[in-house]
Design a protein around this motif. Structure first.
Motif, short mmCIF file in Angstrom:
data_model
loop_
_atom_site.label_atom_id
_atom_site.label_comp_id
_atom_site.label_asym_id
_atom_site.label_seq_id
_atom_site.Cartn_x
_atom_site.Cartn_y
_atom_site.Cartn_z
N LYS A 126 0.83 -1.21 0.00
CA LYS A 126 0.00 0.00 0.00
C LYS A 126 0.86 1.25 0.00
CE LYS A 126 -4.17 -1.50 2.39
NZ LYS A 126 -4.56 -1.70 3.79
N ASP A 129 2.14 2.09 -3.36
CA ASP A 129 1.11 2.60 -4.25
C ASP A 129 1.12 4.12 -4.32
OD1 ASP A 129 -0.76 1.59 -5.91
OD2 ASP A 129 -2.43 1.96 -4.55
N VAL A 167 -4.81 -9.00 -2.87
CA VAL A 167 -3.76 -8.19 -3.54
C VAL A 167 -4.18 -7.88 -4.97
CG1 VAL A 167 -1.38 -8.27 -4.40
CG2 VAL A 167 -1.89 -9.05 -2.08
N ARG A 170 -7.23 -5.30 -5.07
CA ARG A 170 -6.81 -3.92 -4.78
C ARG A 170 -5.69 -3.45 -5.70
NH1 ARG A 170 -6.88 -3.49 1.71
NH2 ARG A 170 -8.94 -4.38 2.05
N LEU A 172 -2.59 -4.27 -5.95
CA LEU A 172 -1.40 -3.92 -5.19
C LEU A 172 -0.13 -4.54 -5.77
CD1 LEU A 172 -2.85 -4.23 -1.57
CD2 LEU A 172 -2.27 -2.12 -2.79
#
Ligand code: ZN
Length: 381
Positions: A126, A129, A167, A170, A172
């Protein structure tokens, strides 16, 4: 319209050449243009050629000019294998972000314009990101997790049926990787994990090592992995398998140098057998603390007998293949992203020759200058 002209490069390394992964003699083809220029429009390369031709194009007249006279211009490095989180999973999210941003800045300062980053936990993915440059993220399945040590099969099942789908949902990570040498995951568990990841649409990578068990590279090739990484001990049979596949062998000589515990990968044997090799740093804040791809080139030439041209191709275009990004980055060709570096040497063979110092004068990503080396201001006495 944003137009930039990089002109006057004494050697412009375009890496233009045969399509597909570079292997064998094609690794030495740098598509070199003497006194070359690149014209970039809105972040994408529009024209590549001799300065005389490119600077006389109508579009070039309205361009911002970057004068690369006397120097080498080449694609930005693609560092296709790093471990930014290290083993540490502690610390606040804010501290992690700050530490990561600094490490990324150092990579950029040394000429890296695309960075793969591996992490084994969601918190770190995260944090990645939010970083200002585009990164390629990989979820790395590691046996260092206490839950795995207690109940390995249940843990792996949980990763495959819960964590990987999360994962993916999202967004990620684009790749899934697993440690597959002695003391980590065995063949069957690796197959289980990678098959689940492939079904979810992840690209696959595999961490091999000196003590990797037989059959691990065959597994990677069978499952269509983009790369097998570390690859320090590849048998001749496995080299043949790799040579006939689209799987890249990623070599990480800085890791071997820093740990001083194992022999370097047999780059010559791999290249001479037709294996497509890539070079990366294996940057890790604890285990391999250098983001310098130029130093990786030096080690590749000095310790693994690669030629400077082979090392440059492995650190750019083949790295892009290992990340499945070769259609947009890794070479300086019309239509690709304007990711390039200017180095303060007149000949590309000097890049690995100097070691441990930063030769990068300018870093451009998508047509924007990210780094420009300030001039030294000598005191007036
Ligand atoms: Zn690694």
């Amino acid at each position: 319209m944003r137009v930039t002209l990089v002109r006057g490069a004494r050697q412009l390394l375009t890496l233009h050449g045969p399509s597909g992964l570079r292997r064998g003699a094609d690794l030495r083809n740098l598509g070199l243009i003497q006194d070359g220029a690149v014209l970039i429009v809105d972040g994408l390369i529009k024209e590549v050629g001799s300065s005389r031709r490119v600077e006389n194009l109508a579009l070039a007249r309205q361009a911002d000019e970057i004068d690369a006279t006397g120097r080498v211009v080449m694609p930005g490095f693609v560092d296709s294998h790093t471990h930014f989180a290290g083993e540490a999973t502690g610390g606040s999210a804010r501290a992690l972000e700050t530490q990561t941003l600094r490490a990324i800045e150092d990579a950029v300062r040394h000429g890296t314009t695309t960075l793969e980053v591996k992490a084994g936990d969601i918190k770190f993915l995260k944090a990645l990101d939010k970083q200002p440059i585009s990164l390629v993220s990989t979820f790395l399945c590691t046996p260092a997790v206490p839950e795995y040590r207690e109940r390995p099969d249940q843990y792996l099942e949980w990763v495959c049926s819960n964590l990987l789908p999360l994962v993916k949902r999202r967004k990620l990570a684009e790749f899934a990787d697993i440690l597959c040498e002695e003391g980590t995951f065995g063949h069957d568990r690796a197959r289980h994990y990678l098959t689940a990841a492939r079904e979810l649409g992840f690209g696959l990578k595999l961490h091999t090592g000196r003590r990797s068990k037989a059959g691990v590279i065959r597994l990677a090739v069978e499952l269509g992995a983009s790369s097998v990484d570390h690859a320090v001990d590849v048998s001749p049979e496995d080299a043949t398998l790799l040579a006939q596949s689209a799987t890249v062998a990623t070599l990480l000589p800085a890791d071997t140098f820093y740990r001083e515990e194992e022999p370097y990968a047999h780059a010559r044997m791999l290249i001479d057998n037709g294996v497509a090799v890539a070079l990366a740093t294996n940057y890790d804040p604890e285990q391999c603390p250098s983001q310098n791809m130029q130093l990786t080139l030096t080690l590749a030439c000095r310790r693994m007998n690669m030629t400077p041209a082979e090392a440059i191709t492995a650190a750019t275009l083949n790295g892009a293949y290992a990340l499945r990004l070769a259609s947009t980055i890794g070479s300086l060709e019309s239509g690709k992203s304007g990711n390039l570096i200017v180095l303060s040497v007149p000949d590309y063979r000097e890049i690995p020759y100097h070691f441990g110092i930063n030769l990068v004068d300018l870093v451009m990503k998508n047509g924007s200058v990210l780094v420009e080396r300030p001039e030294v201001k000598w005191p007036v006495s």
